[in-house]
Design an enzyme around this catalytic site. Structure first.
Site, mmCIF file in Angstrom:
data_model
loop_
_atom_site.group_PDB
_atom_site.id
_atom_site.type_symbol
_atom_site.label_atom_id
_atom_site.label_comp_id
_atom_site.label_asym_id
_atom_site.label_seq_id
_atom_site.Cartn_x
_atom_site.Cartn_y
_atom_site.Cartn_z
ATOM 1 N N SER A 295 0.868 -1.186 0.000
ATOM 2 C CA SER A 295 0.000 0.000 0.000
ATOM 3 C C SER A 295 0.896 1.225 0.000
ATOM 4 O O SER A 295 2.073 1.145 0.398
ATOM 5 C CB SER A 295 -0.859 -0.002 1.271
ATOM 6 O OG SER A 295 -1.460 1.261 1.465
ATOM 7 N N TYR B 136 -2.340 -1.189 10.413
ATOM 8 C CA TYR B 136 -2.248 -1.334 8.960
ATOM 9 C C TYR B 136 -0.913 -0.778 8.452
ATOM 10 O O TYR B 136 -0.206 -1.428 7.665
ATOM 11 C CB TYR B 136 -3.432 -0.598 8.307
ATOM 12 C CG TYR B 136 -3.578 -0.781 6.819
ATOM 13 C CD1 TYR B 136 -4.303 -1.859 6.300
ATOM 14 C CD2 TYR B 136 -3.021 0.119 5.914
ATOM 15 C CE1 TYR B 136 -4.462 -2.024 4.928
ATOM 16 C CE2 TYR B 136 -3.177 -0.043 4.544
ATOM 17 C CZ TYR B 136 -3.901 -1.108 4.059
ATOM 18 O OH TYR B 136 -4.055 -1.266 2.696
HETATM 19 P P1 NAD Z 1 -11.286 -6.293 -0.710
HETATM 20 O O1 NAD Z 1 -11.937 -6.203 0.637
HETATM 21 O O2 NAD Z 1 -12.094 -6.055 -1.924
HETATM 22 O O3 NAD Z 1 -10.557 -7.711 -0.829
HETATM 23 C C1 NAD Z 1 -9.881 -8.292 0.250
HETATM 24 C C2 NAD Z 1 -9.785 -9.780 0.029
HETATM 25 O O4 NAD Z 1 -9.113 -10.360 1.157
HETATM 26 C C3 NAD Z 1 -11.160 -10.462 -0.069
HETATM 27 O O5 NAD Z 1 -11.098 -11.483 -1.034
HETATM 28 C C4 NAD Z 1 -11.335 -11.051 1.327
HETATM 29 O O6 NAD Z 1 -12.186 -12.171 1.350
HETATM 30 C C5 NAD Z 1 -9.900 -11.432 1.644
HETATM 31 N N1 NAD Z 1 -9.686 -11.640 3.081
HETATM 32 C C6 NAD Z 1 -9.887 -10.780 4.109
HETATM 33 N N2 NAD Z 1 -9.616 -11.395 5.278
HETATM 34 C C7 NAD Z 1 -9.213 -12.654 4.983
HETATM 35 C C8 NAD Z 1 -8.790 -13.770 5.759
HETATM 36 N N3 NAD Z 1 -8.748 -13.726 7.089
HETATM 37 N N4 NAD Z 1 -8.472 -14.910 5.118
HETATM 38 C C9 NAD Z 1 -8.539 -14.993 3.763
HETATM 39 N N5 NAD Z 1 -8.929 -13.969 2.979
HETATM 40 C C10 NAD Z 1 -9.251 -12.813 3.592
HETATM 41 O O7 NAD Z 1 -10.053 -5.293 -0.630
HETATM 42 P P2 NAD Z 1 -9.082 -4.718 -1.760
HETATM 43 O O8 NAD Z 1 -9.295 -3.261 -1.747
HETATM 44 O O9 NAD Z 1 -9.139 -5.460 -3.025
HETATM 45 O O10 NAD Z 1 -7.665 -4.992 -1.045
HETATM 46 C C11 NAD Z 1 -6.761 -5.997 -1.454
HETATM 47 C C12 NAD Z 1 -5.364 -5.639 -0.948
HETATM 48 O O11 NAD Z 1 -4.964 -4.384 -1.489
HETATM 49 C C13 NAD Z 1 -5.257 -5.518 0.575
HETATM 50 O O12 NAD Z 1 -4.028 -6.056 1.019
HETATM 51 C C14 NAD Z 1 -5.275 -4.007 0.782
HETATM 52 O O13 NAD Z 1 -4.615 -3.648 1.981
HETATM 53 C C15 NAD Z 1 -4.532 -3.543 -0.450
HETATM 54 N N6 NAD Z 1 -4.776 -2.151 -0.807
HETATM 55 C C16 NAD Z 1 -6.034 -1.722 -1.166
HETATM 56 C C17 NAD Z 1 -6.231 -0.391 -1.500
HETATM 57 C C18 NAD Z 1 -7.586 0.183 -1.916
HETATM 58 O O14 NAD Z 1 -7.717 1.404 -2.006
HETATM 59 N N7 NAD Z 1 -8.589 -0.620 -2.185
HETATM 60 C C19 NAD Z 1 -5.149 0.496 -1.454
HETATM 61 C C20 NAD Z 1 -3.900 0.017 -1.084
HETATM 62 C C21 NAD Z 1 -3.725 -1.305 -0.772
#
Ligand code: NAD
Length: 261
Positions: free
Chosen positions: A143, A156
Site C-alpha cells: 500500500s 495497517y
Molecule cells: P477487498 O476487501 O475487496 O478484498 C480483500 C480480500 O481479502 C477479499 O477477497 C477477502 O475475502 C480477503 N480476506 C480478508 N480477510 C481474509 C482472511 N482472514 N483470510 C482470507 N482472505 C481474507 O479489498 P481490496 O481493496 O481489493 O484490497 C486488497 C489488498 O490491497 C489488501 O491487502 C489491501 O490492503 C490492499 N490495498 C487496497 C487499496 C484500496 O484502495 N482498495 C489500497 C492500497 C492497498
C-alpha cells in the site's frame, strides 16, 4: 508473454484487487487458485466463470489468513493439483481505523497476522518448490501505507511497512534462484471495499458523492482519480513477465502521485 501454463496462488482473490489479478493471470493462460472469504455460491460462480472464460484450471481454497496451517495446506493443495506454484500473490488484507490508545488488541493482532504474517507463511511454503524448479514470482500487495503513514491506522501502516521489509529480505535470499520478490503499493483503488464507505461518509459529512471522493478519499491523491483494479493487475502481470526478471526487492508505487508529496 510466456506465462501460459504457469500456476498461481492469489490470496484474497474473491473480491477487488485480488480478483482483478486472478482475471489478468487467467487471461494469460495461467491456472489460478483463488482464496478468500465470502458466500460459497458466489465464489463458485466466480471460479466457474473464470475457468470458462479463459479456458484455464481455476481452483478455490478457503484458507483463513489468520491460520498458518491453512496457508500451508493451500500451497500444498495447489502444488498437488497443478504440479507447481510458480506465482504467489499475497493480497488478502483488512483495515481498522482507531486512535492508537483505543486500538483493540485483537484488531492489532488480526491485522498483523492477515496483512503481514500470512505473507511470510505463504512465502515460506512456496520457496522450496520455486527453488527446485528455478523460477518464481512473488508479489506482495502492500500500500502507499508501506511508505508513508496516516493517523489512526497504526496496525495497517505497521503491517504494510513490514511487508516492504519482508519483500526486500526474501528478494536478497533468493536473488540467484531466478525468483523475484516485489511489492506493489497502490494508493486508493476503486474496489467494493472503498465503494461501501461512500454512503456513510456522505451522511456523516453532509457531502455529495463527488465531494466525498475528491475531498475525503482522494485528499492525498494528487491526480484526484482512483487507481483502477486493472492498472494494478497490469503491473502485477508485468512483474511476472521475463522482462521484469531484473526487478526484485522493490516496492512499486501506483498511487496517483500520493507518495511524491
Ligand atoms: P477487498 O476487501 O475487496 O478484498 C480483500 C480480500 O481479502 C477479499 O477477497 C477477502 O475475502 C480477503 N480476506 C480478508 N480477510 C481474509 C482472511 N482472514 N483470510 C482470507 N482472505 C481474507 O479489498 P481490496 O481493496 O481489493 O484490497 C486488497 C489488498 O490491497 C489488501 O491487502 C489491501 O490492503 C490492499 N490495498 C487496497 C487499496 C484500496 O484502495 N482498495 C489500497 C492500497 C492497498
Amino acid at each position: 508473454m510466456a506465462l501460459k501454463g504457469k500456476n498461481a496462488v492469489i490470496t484474497g482473490s474473491t473480491s477487488g484487487i485480488g480478483l482483478g489479478i486472478a482475471r489478468a493471470l487467467a487471461a494469460e493462460g495461467v491456472n489460478v487458485m483463488l482464496n478468500g472469504l465470502g458466500d460459497a455460491a458466489e465464489i463458485e460462480t466466480v471460479r466457474a466463470g473464470l475457468a470458462q472464460e479463459f479456458g484455464v484450471t481455476v481452483l478455490y481454497h478457503p484458507a483463513n489468513m489468520l491460520e498458518p496451517a491453512e496457508i500451508r495446506d493451500m500451497v500444498a493443495k495447489a502444488e498437488a493439483a497443478f504440479g507447481s506454484v510458480d506465482i504467489l500473490v499475497n493480497n488478502a488484507g483488512i483495515q481498522f481505523v482507531s486512535p492508537v490508545e483505543d486500538f483493540p488488541d485483537e484488531k492489532w493482532d488480526q491485522i498483523i497476522r492477515i496483512n503481514l504474517s500470512a505473507s511470510f507463511h505463504g512465502i515460506k511454503a512456496v520457496i522450496p518448490g520455486m527453488k527446485k524448479r528455478g523460477w518464481g514470482r512473488i508479489i506482495n500487495i502492500s500500500s502507499a501505507h508501506s511508505l508513508v503513514a496516516s493517523p489512526f491506522k497504526s496496525a495497517y501502516v505497521a503491517a504494510k511497512h513490514g511487508v516492504a521489509g519482508l519483500t526486500k529480505t526474501v528478494a536478497l535470499e533468493v536473488a540467484t534462484a531466478k525468483i523475484t520478490v516485489n511489492a506493489i503499493a497502490p494508493g486508493y483503488v476503486w474496489t467494493p471495499l472503498v465503494e461501501r464507505q461512500i454512503p456513510d461518509t456522505m451522511k456523516a459529512r453532509n457531502m455529495t458523492e463527488e465531494e466525498v471522493k475528491k475531498n475525503v478519499l482522494l485528499a492525498a491523491q494528487p491526480t484526484k482519480e482512483f487507481v483502477t483494479i486493472e492498472q494494478v493487475a497490469s503491473l502485477a502481470l508485468y512483474l511476472c513477465s521475463d522482462a521484469a526478471s531484473a526487478m526484485t526487492g522493490t516496492t512499486y508505487s501506483i498511487d496517483g502521485g500520493w507518495t511524491a508529496q
